[in-house]
Design a protein around this motif. Structure first.
Motif, PDB file in Angstrom:
ATOM      1  N   LYS A 189      17.794   3.128 -16.216  1.00  0.00           N
ATOM      2  CA  LYS A 189      19.209   2.845 -16.450  1.00  0.00           C
ATOM      3  C   LYS A 189      19.983   2.527 -15.172  1.00  0.00           C
ATOM      4  O   LYS A 189      21.020   1.865 -15.227  1.00  0.00           O
ATOM      5  CB  LYS A 189      19.881   4.058 -17.117  1.00  0.00           C
ATOM      6  CG  LYS A 189      19.286   4.501 -18.427  1.00  0.00           C
ATOM      7  CD  LYS A 189      19.990   5.764 -18.905  1.00  0.00           C
ATOM      8  CE  LYS A 189      19.385   6.316 -20.171  1.00  0.00           C
ATOM      9  NZ  LYS A 189      20.060   7.569 -20.608  1.00  0.00           N
ATOM     10  N   ASP A 240      21.251  -1.071 -14.195  1.00  0.00           N
ATOM     11  CA  ASP A 240      22.034  -1.810 -15.192  1.00  0.00           C
ATOM     12  C   ASP A 240      23.503  -1.421 -15.062  1.00  0.00           C
ATOM     13  O   ASP A 240      23.912  -0.338 -15.474  1.00  0.00           O
ATOM     14  CB  ASP A 240      21.500  -1.486 -16.581  1.00  0.00           C
ATOM     15  CG  ASP A 240      22.231  -2.219 -17.694  1.00  0.00           C
ATOM     16  OD1 ASP A 240      23.178  -2.973 -17.408  1.00  0.00           O
ATOM     17  OD2 ASP A 240      21.844  -2.030 -18.870  1.00  0.00           O
ATOM     18  N   VAL A 268      25.978  -2.696 -16.634  1.00  0.00           N
ATOM     19  CA  VAL A 268      26.722  -2.929 -17.877  1.00  0.00           C
ATOM     20  C   VAL A 268      26.582  -1.755 -18.842  1.00  0.00           C
ATOM     21  O   VAL A 268      27.551  -1.312 -19.456  1.00  0.00           O
ATOM     22  CB  VAL A 268      26.244  -4.237 -18.555  1.00  0.00           C
ATOM     23  CG1 VAL A 268      27.002  -4.469 -19.870  1.00  0.00           C
ATOM     24  CG2 VAL A 268      26.417  -5.422 -17.617  1.00  0.00           C
ATOM     25  N   ASN A 269      25.344  -1.242 -18.997  1.00  0.00           N
ATOM     26  CA  ASN A 269      25.073  -0.188 -19.986  1.00  0.00           C
ATOM     27  C   ASN A 269      24.351   0.988 -19.337  1.00  0.00           C
ATOM     28  O   ASN A 269      23.312   1.438 -19.815  1.00  0.00           O
ATOM     29  CB  ASN A 269      24.199  -0.752 -21.117  1.00  0.00           C
ATOM     30  CG  ASN A 269      24.800  -1.964 -21.773  1.00  0.00           C
ATOM     31  OD1 ASN A 269      25.783  -1.873 -22.495  1.00  0.00           O
ATOM     32  ND2 ASN A 269      24.212  -3.131 -21.525  1.00  0.00           N
ATOM     33  N   ARG A 270      24.886   1.491 -18.252  1.00  0.00           N
ATOM     34  CA  ARG A 270      24.165   2.461 -17.434  1.00  0.00           C
ATOM     35  C   ARG A 270      23.887   3.767 -18.162  1.00  0.00           C
ATOM     36  O   ARG A 270      22.919   4.466 -17.832  1.00  0.00           O
ATOM     37  CB  ARG A 270      24.938   2.724 -16.142  1.00  0.00           C
ATOM     38  CG  ARG A 270      24.221   3.622 -15.154  1.00  0.00           C
ATOM     39  CD  ARG A 270      24.775   3.442 -13.765  1.00  0.00           C
ATOM     40  NE  ARG A 270      24.406   2.153 -13.189  1.00  0.00           N
ATOM     41  CZ  ARG A 270      24.969   1.643 -12.095  1.00  0.00           C
ATOM     42  NH1 ARG A 270      25.950   2.290 -11.488  1.00  0.00           N
ATOM     43  NH2 ARG A 270      24.569   0.480 -11.625  1.00  0.00           N
ATOM     44  N   ASP A 271      24.677   4.139 -19.154  1.00  0.00           N
ATOM     45  CA  ASP A 271      24.486   5.411 -19.853  1.00  0.00           C
ATOM     46  C   ASP A 271      23.750   5.263 -21.184  1.00  0.00           C
ATOM     47  O   ASP A 271      23.583   6.244 -21.906  1.00  0.00           O
ATOM     48  CB  ASP A 271      25.839   6.087 -20.121  1.00  0.00           C
ATOM     49  CG  ASP A 271      26.544   6.496 -18.840  1.00  0.00           C
ATOM     50  OD1 ASP A 271      25.830   6.828 -17.880  1.00  0.00           O
ATOM     51  OD2 ASP A 271      27.782   6.478 -18.813  1.00  0.00           O
ATOM     52  N   LEU A 272      23.306   4.052 -21.521  1.00  0.00           N
ATOM     53  CA  LEU A 272      22.753   3.804 -22.848  1.00  0.00           C
ATOM     54  C   LEU A 272      21.236   3.986 -22.869  1.00  0.00           C
ATOM     55  O   LEU A 272      20.513   3.314 -22.132  1.00  0.00           O
ATOM     56  CB  LEU A 272      23.101   2.373 -23.294  1.00  0.00           C
ATOM     57  CG  LEU A 272      22.563   1.941 -24.660  1.00  0.00           C
ATOM     58  CD1 LEU A 272      23.134   2.817 -25.765  1.00  0.00           C
ATOM     59  CD2 LEU A 272      22.884   0.476 -24.917  1.00  0.00           C
ATOM     60  N   ILE A 313      18.378   2.884 -24.649  1.00  0.00           N
ATOM     61  CA  ILE A 313      18.296   1.674 -25.466  1.00  0.00           C
ATOM     62  C   ILE A 313      16.992   1.549 -26.244  1.00  0.00           C
ATOM     63  O   ILE A 313      16.868   0.725 -27.150  1.00  0.00           O
ATOM     64  CB  ILE A 313      18.490   0.444 -24.540  1.00  0.00           C
ATOM     65  CG1 ILE A 313      19.046  -0.746 -25.308  1.00  0.00           C
ATOM     66  CG2 ILE A 313      17.192   0.088 -23.823  1.00  0.00           C
ATOM     67  CD1 ILE A 313      19.453  -1.892 -24.390  1.00  0.00           C
ATOM     68  N   TYR A 323      22.866  -6.138 -30.627  1.00  0.00           N
ATOM     69  CA  TYR A 323      22.335  -5.479 -29.443  1.00  0.00           C
ATOM     70  C   TYR A 323      21.700  -6.429 -28.443  1.00  0.00           C
ATOM     71  O   TYR A 323      21.236  -5.986 -27.388  1.00  0.00           O
ATOM     72  CB  TYR A 323      21.301  -4.427 -29.852  1.00  0.00           C
ATOM     73  CG  TYR A 323      21.847  -3.368 -30.780  1.00  0.00           C
ATOM     74  CD1 TYR A 323      22.847  -2.499 -30.351  1.00  0.00           C
ATOM     75  CD2 TYR A 323      21.382  -3.250 -32.087  1.00  0.00           C
ATOM     76  CE1 TYR A 323      23.369  -1.536 -31.196  1.00  0.00           C
ATOM     77  CE2 TYR A 323      21.902  -2.293 -32.945  1.00  0.00           C
ATOM     78  CZ  TYR A 323      22.889  -1.438 -32.495  1.00  0.00           C
ATOM     79  OH  TYR A 323      23.407  -0.492 -33.332  1.00  0.00           O
ATOM     80  N   ALA A 334      23.005  -6.138 -24.898  1.00  0.00           N
ATOM     81  CA  ALA A 334      22.564  -4.932 -24.191  1.00  0.00           C
ATOM     82  C   ALA A 334      21.125  -5.087 -23.709  1.00  0.00           C
ATOM     83  O   ALA A 334      20.788  -4.692 -22.577  1.00  0.00           O
ATOM     84  CB  ALA A 334      22.690  -3.709 -25.100  1.00  0.00           C
ATOM     85  N   TYR A 335      20.262  -5.651 -24.543  1.00  0.00           N
ATOM     86  CA  TYR A 335      18.873  -5.879 -24.122  1.00  0.00           C
ATOM     87  C   TYR A 335      18.824  -6.800 -22.904  1.00  0.00           C
ATOM     88  O   TYR A 335      18.098  -6.550 -21.940  1.00  0.00           O
ATOM     89  CB  TYR A 335      18.058  -6.520 -25.241  1.00  0.00           C
ATOM     90  CG  TYR A 335      17.985  -5.755 -26.540  1.00  0.00           C
ATOM     91  CD1 TYR A 335      18.041  -4.367 -26.582  1.00  0.00           C
ATOM     92  CD2 TYR A 335      17.835  -6.435 -27.752  1.00  0.00           C
ATOM     93  CE1 TYR A 335      17.973  -3.684 -27.778  1.00  0.00           C
ATOM     94  CE2 TYR A 335      17.761  -5.762 -28.958  1.00  0.00           C
ATOM     95  CZ  TYR A 335      17.836  -4.391 -28.972  1.00  0.00           C
ATOM     96  OH  TYR A 335      17.765  -3.706 -30.161  1.00  0.00           O
ATOM     97  N   ARG A 358      20.006  -5.153 -19.602  1.00  0.00           N
ATOM     98  CA  ARG A 358      19.025  -4.212 -19.083  1.00  0.00           C
ATOM     99  C   ARG A 358      17.826  -4.954 -18.482  1.00  0.00           C
ATOM    100  O   ARG A 358      17.341  -4.597 -17.395  1.00  0.00           O
ATOM    101  CB  ARG A 358      18.580  -3.269 -20.196  1.00  0.00           C
ATOM    102  CG  ARG A 358      17.615  -2.162 -19.788  1.00  0.00           C
ATOM    103  CD  ARG A 358      18.249  -1.164 -18.808  1.00  0.00           C
ATOM    104  NE  ARG A 358      19.460  -0.561 -19.278  1.00  0.00           N
ATOM    105  CZ  ARG A 358      19.531   0.546 -20.054  1.00  0.00           C
ATOM    106  NH1 ARG A 358      18.407   1.143 -20.433  1.00  0.00           N
ATOM    107  NH2 ARG A 358      20.696   1.042 -20.408  1.00  0.00           N
TER     108      ARG A 358
END
Length: 326
Positions: free
Chosen positions: A220, A223, A225-229, A231, A247, A250-251, A254
């Motif tokens: 994570k 990334d 953009v979505n550091r806490d996700l 996925i 999604y 998000a893919y 990452r």
């Protein structure tokens, strides 16, 4: 490389965790395609398949794509599905554990009956099936991999390190005649899935190429953009041939970040990002299925990713592609 423990759900339900997928032309029977789905890491000798799951192979014909910097192949709409299900285990002890029966539905419309651990497997016209425990082919220094991700520096020191050496998995092997492939396809995309069994089939896990969730989607910290996700479970539930638009962003974020990280570890960049920040391999990775040319002979070495890379270079591929147990 492999696909073990590819998300929180795989940790919670290891029986549904697909540890490996292989697809290659049979080295013994020309004209046949071998499909291998392995599941349940650290399988004990008495392990059995789940009677609450569908173990599924999906195959679609592929055509060359004209998308610049996109996935090199597009999957067609026609599909063949091979579903295998198993009974609840019955009493029994000893080296083979409890007895268990299974059935495999194949594209010819037949069902093949199998007994788990029977080395002869089950057979029907143009189809052979085996199910049972086998040695885990996973070969990787997992602790060194985690240290590499944590430190940003290559931590591999022992080329002979095998983290799961001596451990077993449950293996499901199907050999089919390539004449059953849709439209007589020569180039096919292959994925494996586990789904809940019953009136509502929920996809729990899916595998195309090895280690996409764990090495390309799990880290994570790179990334922005979505550091806490987390996925991976979202990705595993998605359809490999039709990703959810909800999604996809998000893919991509990452993969753009993590592919750049892996490329940087030798101190140089072989795959520079495009002007929009997209990594040039992201779309290829998102088309997450094994690519197999069923008309070419079995190749034990050098076939994995050979078809995809040849397509990116604008060259004809030389091997069967897919992924073999080498």
């Amino acid at each position: 490389m492999s696909h073990h423990i590819s998300g929180p759900r795989a940790v919670a339900e290891p029986i549904a965790d697909i540890t490996d997928l292989y697809a290659f032309p049979s080295p013994e029977h020309p004209g046949r395609l071998v499909l291998v789905l392995n599941t349940l890491p650290f399988a004990p000798p008495s392990a059995v398949f789940s009677d609450g799951l569908i173990y599924r192979f999906r195959l679609r014909p592929l055509t060359a794509s004209d998308q610049e910097d996109g996935a090199p192949f597009t999957a067609g709409g026609e599909e063949i599905v091979i579903d295998c299900v198993f009974s609840a285990p019955v009493g029994g002890h000893g080296a083979n554990g409890p007895g268990q029966e299974g059935t495999c539905s194949v594209p010819t419309g037949e069902t093949v009956s199998i007994r788990v651990t029977d080395d002869c497997g089950g057979q029907a016209d143009g189809v052979r099936v085996f199910a049972g425990p086998r040695w885990d082919p996973f070969i990787m220094d997992a602790p060194a991999t985690l240290k590499t991700i944590a430190t940003g520096k290559l931590a591999f020191t022992d080329p002979g390190a095998i983290y799961l050496d001596g451990k077993n998995v449950l293996s499901l092997v199907v050999e089919i005649d390539r004449t059953v492939l849709p439209g007589g396809a020569e180039l096919v995309g292959v994925v494996a899935e586990t789904l809940t069994r019953g009136s509502l089939n929920v996809r729990l896990e899916r595998v195309g190429r090895p280690e996409v969730p764990n090495l390309m989607l799990a880290p994570k910290q790179f990334d922005s953009v979505n550091r806490d996700l987390e996925i991976r479970d979202l990705y595993n539930m998605d359809d490999a041939f039709h990703l959810s638009r909800a999604y996809e962003g998000a893919y991509r974020a990452r993969l753009n970040a993590n592919l750049a990280f892996w490329d940087s570890l030798d101190g140089k960049t072989d795959w520079p990002a495009r002007e929009d920040g997209a990594h040039p391999l992201t779309e290829l990775i998102l088309a997450d299925f094994l690519v197999v040319d069923v008309t070419k002979p079995y190749a034990e070495q050098g076939s994995f990713l050979e078809i995809e890379l040849a397509a990116r270079r604008g060259e004809a591929h030389r091997t069967c592609g897919g992924r073999a147990l080498n």
